[in-house]
Write an enzyme that holds these catalytic residues in place. Structure first.
Site, PDB file in Angstrom:
ATOM      1  N   GLY A  19       0.997  -1.249   0.141  1.00 16.91           N
ATOM      2  CA  GLY A  19       0.141  -0.011  -0.122  1.00 16.91           C
ATOM      3  C   GLY A  19       0.949   1.220  -0.072  1.00 16.91           C
ATOM      4  N   CYS A  79       5.227  -6.398   1.819  1.00 18.17           N
ATOM      5  CA  CYS A  79       5.583  -4.849   1.573  1.00 18.17           C
ATOM      6  C   CYS A  79       5.022  -3.992   2.698  1.00 18.17           C
ATOM      7  CB  CYS A  79       5.624  -4.158   0.092  1.00 18.17           C
ATOM      8  SG  CYS A  79       6.317  -2.631  -0.102  1.00 18.17           S
ATOM      9  N   TYR A  80       4.060  -3.330   2.463  1.00 19.31           N
ATOM     10  CA  TYR A  80       3.331  -2.453   3.656  1.00 19.31           C
ATOM     11  C   TYR A  80       2.573  -3.476   4.608  1.00 19.31           C
ATOM     12  CZ  TYR A  80       0.176   0.685   5.876  1.00 19.31           C
ATOM     13  OH  TYR A  80      -0.661   1.630   6.802  1.00 19.31           O
ATOM     14  N   HIS A 135       8.026  -8.171  -3.671  1.00 16.13           N
ATOM     15  CA  HIS A 135       6.522  -8.398  -4.188  1.00 16.13           C
ATOM     16  C   HIS A 135       6.643  -9.600  -5.146  1.00 16.13           C
ATOM     17  CE1 HIS A 135       4.531  -4.694  -3.395  1.00 16.13           C
ATOM     18  NE2 HIS A 135       5.778  -4.005  -3.347  1.00 16.13           N
ATOM     19  N   GLU A 174       4.181 -11.280  -6.236  1.00 19.18           N
ATOM     20  CA  GLU A 174       3.225 -11.179  -7.639  1.00 19.18           C
ATOM     21  C   GLU A 174       3.430 -10.599  -8.719  1.00 19.18           C
ATOM     22  OE1 GLU A 174       3.310  -9.388  -4.872  1.00 19.18           O
ATOM     23  OE2 GLU A 174       2.461  -7.427  -5.140  1.00 19.18           O
ATOM     24  N   ASP A 185     -18.151 -13.011 -22.115  1.00 17.10           N
ATOM     25  CA  ASP A 185     -18.580 -12.978 -20.890  1.00 17.10           C
ATOM     26  C   ASP A 185     -20.289 -13.196 -20.644  1.00 17.10           C
ATOM     27  OD1 ASP A 185     -16.297 -11.940 -20.140  1.00 17.10           O
ATOM     28  OD2 ASP A 185     -16.969  -9.687 -19.803  1.00 17.10           O
ATOM     29  N   LYS A 231     -11.169 -12.086 -15.945  1.00 13.30           N
ATOM     30  CA  LYS A 231     -11.237 -12.202 -17.278  1.00 13.30           C
ATOM     31  C   LYS A 231     -10.696 -13.695 -17.818  1.00 13.30           C
ATOM     32  CE  LYS A 231     -12.922 -10.729 -21.212  1.00 13.30           C
ATOM     33  NZ  LYS A 231     -14.123 -10.222 -21.298  1.00 13.30           N
TER      34      LYS A 231
END
Ligand code: XMP
Length: 568
Positions: A110, A137-138, A224, A226, A282, A424
């Site tokens: 964040g 992290c944060y 990170h 991710e 979708d 998605k």
């Protein structure tokens, strides 16, 4: 994360930022915006209780969002590891979070600093839950701060690649990893004193504590995992899910389909459902799931607005009626749409008209069906995640309500949104598992107002045919070059310009077509695709030769921002 949320938004224009493929919900939204004093939204019934039901059958990890631009990426990585997860605002109502029955928590990064006044905090019930926690992290700094460690601004900020060195006996989160490896850092604060019970598990040049763990399964990592710039990040996330939280990896498209079908069946009972198909993935996946669950209680409506691409209406009808054997009503409303668009030049007016007319046609068709209880929509997870950024809080809900609000008051459907927990890429996987045609599953985004905003200026049948011809060539060549899935969108725009040319021995005075091919992750920012010159040359030659009335082709080399993807 020290960086804030992305600044580029579509807020100034009436363009609708969509999570990908542009669906019927968007038409409804446009119509909703136009319909002043629209109907009060109908609450979506038992949807609130689905979380509890979901929880009983699959593992869930809860991600608390502290405002990182990567929060959704964390969620996608967890899902890719076949573990279901949900993203919650950091100050989520405890009951709501508990109902998802998490096996562990991930705290995102964040933009704040833990020692700022009003810095967001980890809720105490999470800290005291006894469940594994991974602070990124944060999130790690908060763990240290709230468990009586110390955090301070580092002498040297650490941004970008860093070398992580593991301690001698790495904890399970680092199982199977080399002694040192590259990670992506982005922080200005650092841990200066470990909280009680924690040990340092890794260091980097500028972070004496780049990772910390305690015996209860509470873990902090400064980098990170991710992002793709941490090449072994997926392994670290998997270790957390499987080795620390004990998840089983039961989140697969097959298990999702079974569960979604069950839930729809329970919810709909013997009620009737309608679904508007757009030809995109979708609404196609949403309709197919509902059809599996309740068969002929579902009626699909496909509105041919005369603004679709060549062969698109025929293909959509063939897929749903012949291949999937759904009850499908096709409404040929081209005359009505084109009649209202006659002489309209302004792009926003075109959008309003298409949205509004769609609602009118759709509602008229729905009324003919008699009692309808549910409206199935292909709303996706990114559209319903509550943003942590104060300025956009609640925006997603407003959008959903608009969708319903655009419909007349005498059509009080409840919503069925079987994709509202999917990203998605997951929708595509489910679509393939449901045996939908690849060309539908991988269709590039196509705007709700269709070709009306790709024929600049006045939209006539003749000009629509021209843009269709040019679009056909672009699509054909992009597919033949194997680039269809690699680029975000590729299409032709018919400009109102005429230029002089020469064909054979004759001077021509014809129309100018622009070709737009862009790469993008989400449509919010984009760049023009560096496609081979030979490909552009083939596209240009074919358009001029095959599309009557066009004698010149240009290629758009504008990025977004400052441009937009569409020309109108
Ligand atoms: P822009 O042109 O704003 O487009 O850069 C971003 C993405 O949104 C699509 N788009 C629309 N989709 N209704 C829609 O449903 C619209 O009015 C609309 N305008 C743009 C565009 O195709 C791209 O994917």
């Amino acid at each position: 994360m020290a960086t804030g949320r992305r600044e580029v938004t579509d807020a100034e224009s009436h363009r609708v930022a969509v999570s990908g493929d542009v669906e019927v919900g968007t038409y409804l939204e446009i119509g909703g915006a136009a319909a002043q004093g629209a109907a009060t939204p109908v609450e979506s019934g038992s949807q609130g209780t689905t979380a509890a039901r979901r929880a009983t059958t699959r593992d869930c990890v809860a991600i608390l969002d502290f405002g990182s631009q990567y929060s959704q990426l964390i969620a996608r990585r967890v899902r890719e590891a076949h573990v279901y997860c949900e993203l919650f605002p950091h100050d989520v109502d405890p009951e709501r979070l508990r109902s998802s029955n998490p096996r562990g928590y991930i705290l995102s990064g964040g933009p704040a600093s833990v020692y700022e006044p009003d810095a967001p905090q980890i809720p105490s019930f999470v800290l005291e839950s006894g469940l594994p926690i991974l602070g990124i992290c944060y999130g790690m700094q908060l763990l240290a701060h709230q468990l009586d460690g110390a955090v301070a601004p580092s002498a040297k900020r650490e941004y970008g690649h860093a070398l992580l060195r593991l301690s001698d006996e790495p904890p399970p989160i680092f199982a199977g990893l080399p002694d040192s490896f590259s990670v992506w850092m982005s922080h200005g604060d650092t841990i200066t004193r470990l909280p009680k019970g924690f040990v340092a598990a890794a260091t980097s040049d500028n972070s004496p504590v780049a990772a910390m763990v305690d015996p209860e399964g509470r873990i902090g990592i400064q980098f990170h995992p991710e992002v793709v710039h941490t090449p072994l990040g997926r392994q670290i996330i998997q270790n957390f899910l499987y080795k620390v939280c004990g998840c089983e990896g039961n989140w697969t498209s097959g298990s999702y389909i079974d569960q979604a079908v069950d839930e729809i069946r329970t919810r709909v009972g013997d009620g009737s459902v309608i679904c508007a198909l757009s030809g995109g993935v979708d609404s196609a996946v949403a309709a197919t799931l509902v059809h599996r669950a309740v068969g002929d209680q579902l009626t699909c409506i496909f509105v041919d607005n005369g603004l679709l691409r060549r062969e698109e209406p025929e293909r959509t009808v063939a897929t749903f009626r012949k291949h999937l054997q759904m009850k499908l009503r096709v409404v040929d409303a081209a005359d009505a749409f084109l009649g209202r668009l006659e002489g309209v030049i302004d792009p926003e007016e075109k959008r309003q008209i298409v949205g509004d007319e769609f609602i009118r046609v759709f509602a008229a068709e729905a009324r003919q069906l008699g009692q309808i209880d549910f409206l199935a929509q292909g709303t996706l997870y990114p559209d319903v995640i509550e943003s942590t950024a104060p300025e956009t809080r609640g925006a997603a809900r407003i959008k959903t309500h608009h969708n319903v609000g655009g419909l007349p008051k005498d059509l009080p459907f409840q919503l069925v949104e079987p994709l509202r927990y999917l990203f998605k890429d997951e929708v595509r996987e489910v679509g393939l598992a449901l045996d939908l045609p690849e060309e539908m599953v991988w269709r590039q985004p196509f705007p709700g107002p269709g070709l009306s905003i790709r024929v600049l200026g006045d939209v006539t049948r003749e000009r629509l045919e021209m843009v269709r011809g040019a679009d056909w060539v672009v699509m054909n060549e992009i597919k033949a070059a194997g680039l269809y899935r690699q680029v975000w969108q590729s299409f032709a725009v018919l400009t109102p310009l005429r230029t002089v040319g020469v064909m054979g021995d004759f001077r021509t005075y014809g129309n100018l077509v622009a070709v737009r091919i862009v790469t993008s992750d989400d449509g919010m920012t984009a760049d023009w695709a560096r496609v081979p010159y030979d490909l552009l040359s083939r596209i240009s030659n074919r358009i001029v030769n095959e599309v009557a009335g066009v004698n010149r082709v240009v290629f758009d080399i504008t990025s977004k921002p400052p441009g937009t993807i569409e020309w109108e």
